[in-house]
Design an enzyme around this catalytic site. Structure first.
Site, PDB file in Angstrom:
ATOM      1  N   VAL A 256       0.889  -1.171   0.000  1.00 53.07           N
ATOM      2  CA  VAL A 256       0.000   0.000   0.000  1.00 53.07           C
ATOM      3  C   VAL A 256       0.922   1.215   0.000  1.00 53.07           C
ATOM      4  O   VAL A 256       1.818   1.306   0.846  1.00 53.07           O
ATOM      5  CB  VAL A 256      -0.916  -0.006   1.237  1.00 53.07           C
ATOM      6  CG1 VAL A 256      -1.759   1.261   1.276  1.00 53.07           C
ATOM      7  CG2 VAL A 256      -1.816  -1.243   1.221  1.00 53.07           C
ATOM      8  N   GLU A 257       0.726   2.103  -0.962  1.00 55.88           N
ATOM      9  CA  GLU A 257       1.676   3.197  -1.171  1.00 55.88           C
ATOM     10  C   GLU A 257       1.058   4.559  -0.850  1.00 55.88           C
ATOM     11  O   GLU A 257      -0.050   4.872  -1.268  1.00 55.88           O
ATOM     12  CB  GLU A 257       2.150   3.172  -2.632  1.00 55.88           C
ATOM     13  CG  GLU A 257       3.246   4.193  -2.936  1.00 55.88           C
ATOM     14  CD  GLU A 257       3.898   3.981  -4.297  1.00 55.88           C
ATOM     15  OE1 GLU A 257       3.522   3.023  -5.007  1.00 55.88           O
ATOM     16  OE2 GLU A 257       4.774   4.778  -4.658  1.00 55.88           O
ATOM     17  N   ASP A 258       1.833   5.349  -0.135  1.00 48.03           N
ATOM     18  CA  ASP A 258       1.476   6.716   0.257  1.00 48.03           C
ATOM     19  C   ASP A 258       2.300   7.674  -0.601  1.00 48.03           C
ATOM     20  O   ASP A 258       3.518   7.517  -0.681  1.00 48.03           O
ATOM     21  CB  ASP A 258       1.828   6.865   1.750  1.00 48.03           C
ATOM     22  CG  ASP A 258       1.654   8.273   2.293  1.00 48.03           C
ATOM     23  OD1 ASP A 258       1.181   9.163   1.572  1.00 48.03           O
ATOM     24  OD2 ASP A 258       1.996   8.469   3.474  1.00 48.03           O
TER      25      ASP A 258
END
Ligand SMILES: *[C@@H]1O[C@H](CO)[C@@H](O)[C@H](O)[C@H]1NC(C)=O
Ligand SMILES: *[C@@H]1O[C@H](CO)[C@@H](O)[C@H](O)[C@H]1NC(C)=O
Ligand SMILES: *[C@@H]1O[C@H](CO)[C@@H](O)[C@H](O)[C@H]1NC(C)=O
Length: 283
Positions: free
Chosen positions: A209-211
């Site tokens: 999951v990328e921010d």
């Protein structure tokens, strides 16, 4: 993974059934700041061992990516099923500002293979109360390609799969179980096309999951929670498995900041990631 190793994150792809984002006639109606996917074309640093907690379970914190990473050799296939969350504005955040998150599976997101990386995933954007979900694939160093014909909405369940027949050729597939739609393509490593050296290595596989806060200045959307179920890999020697042996990464937006994405392994083939941001860090 090796302690001294630095992990990375990002992208891949080609097939005539998919419109390249650069074609203005087929661009998805992305918010105006993004002519390309967030972090497009970068191997985004997501893992540094200095940030590791010293107490188990070991979590390596970084500013970009949270999830599970397996390192070793021979990774050729990865799969995972994603439940698309509703996304909302973090408390106190400016609703006029674009907020985003991305969830993806990949091979060679890790630094040990610095010049190639294959991914398929879903970008989730919230701008002015409008949510948009876009599936994409990328074989770094190529830019990512949005699957403009692939409909996604909150609550959908998507199965994603990447299978590399060799280090220079791979197929990806993404299926939406609500609509029955399945998109797939066989891709060639962009480096192979250019007769260049770096190809896929098969040194790692990941569920992430990328921010985009640190890489692109786009604050993290409140995604509640995201889970990859049926998280499985296969190697070139026929070894298969889940995420039992995976190392975990979490996102802290600044070195001394609070954790904004926290993930855990559940039952050997599931990775659950929770949004932990709040007003003040994500507005
Ligand atoms: C990489 O980009 C080149 C040039 O646009 C394109 O021909 C090729 O199909 C792309 N390959 C992938 C895997 O994206
Ligand atoms: C967000 O949406 C508004 C219209 O509601 C638009 O004017 C603005 O450009 C969008 N923001 C971004 C970053 O694209
Ligand atoms: C991905 O899909 C292929 C083709 O259906 C399948 O053979 C492979 O086992 C899947 N990969 C994983 C890791 O499950």
């Amino acid at each position: 993974m090796k302690l001294a190793t630095v992990l990375h994150a990002v992208l891949l792809g080609s097939n005539t059934i998919f419109a390249l984002r650069d074609d203005p006639t087929t661009d998805p109606p992305l918010p105006s700041i993004r002519r390309s996917r967030l972090s497009d074309g970068l191997k985004t640093l997501f893992f540094a061992h200095e940030d590791r907690d010293t107490t188990p379970p070991t979590v390596a914190y970084n500013q970009n990516c949270a999830g599970a990473v397996l390192t070793g050799a021979g990774y050729r296939s990865v799969t995972g099923t994603l439940q698309i969350p509703s996304i909302k504005l973090p408390p106190g955040a400016n609703r006029d500002k674009l907020h985003a998150v991305s969830a993806w599976i990949g091979i060679d997101g890790e630094h040990a293979c610095p010049n190639s990386m294959l991914q398929v995933g879903v970008d989730m954007y919230l701008n002015n109360s409008i949510s948009q979900y876009w599936a994409w694939f990328e074989w770094f160093p190529n830019h990512s390609t949005y699957l403009t014909d692939f409909a996604i909405r909150a609550g959908d369940t998507l199965t994603m799969n990447i299978t590399a027949a060799s280090l220079s050729s791979a197929e990806f597939a993404i299926t939406n179980h609500r609509t029955g739609q399945r998109d797939s393509a066989t891709l060639t490593d962009p480096a192979a096309a250019a007769a260049a050296a770096p190809l896929l290595c098969g040194f790692s596989t990941e569920w992430m999951v990328e921010d985009f806060s640190a890489s692109d200045g786009v604050p993290l959307v409140d995604f509640g929670g995201v889970a990859f179920t049926g998280a499985q890999f296969a190697t070139d020697s026929g070894v298969t498995g889940g995420v039992e042996a995976a190392e975990m990464a979490g996102v802290k937006e600044t070195a001394d900041g609070q954790v904004v994405i926290e993930c855990e392994k559940v039952g050997g083939d599931e990775v659950t990631c929770l949004y932990r941001g709040d007003a003040g860090t994500n507005t």
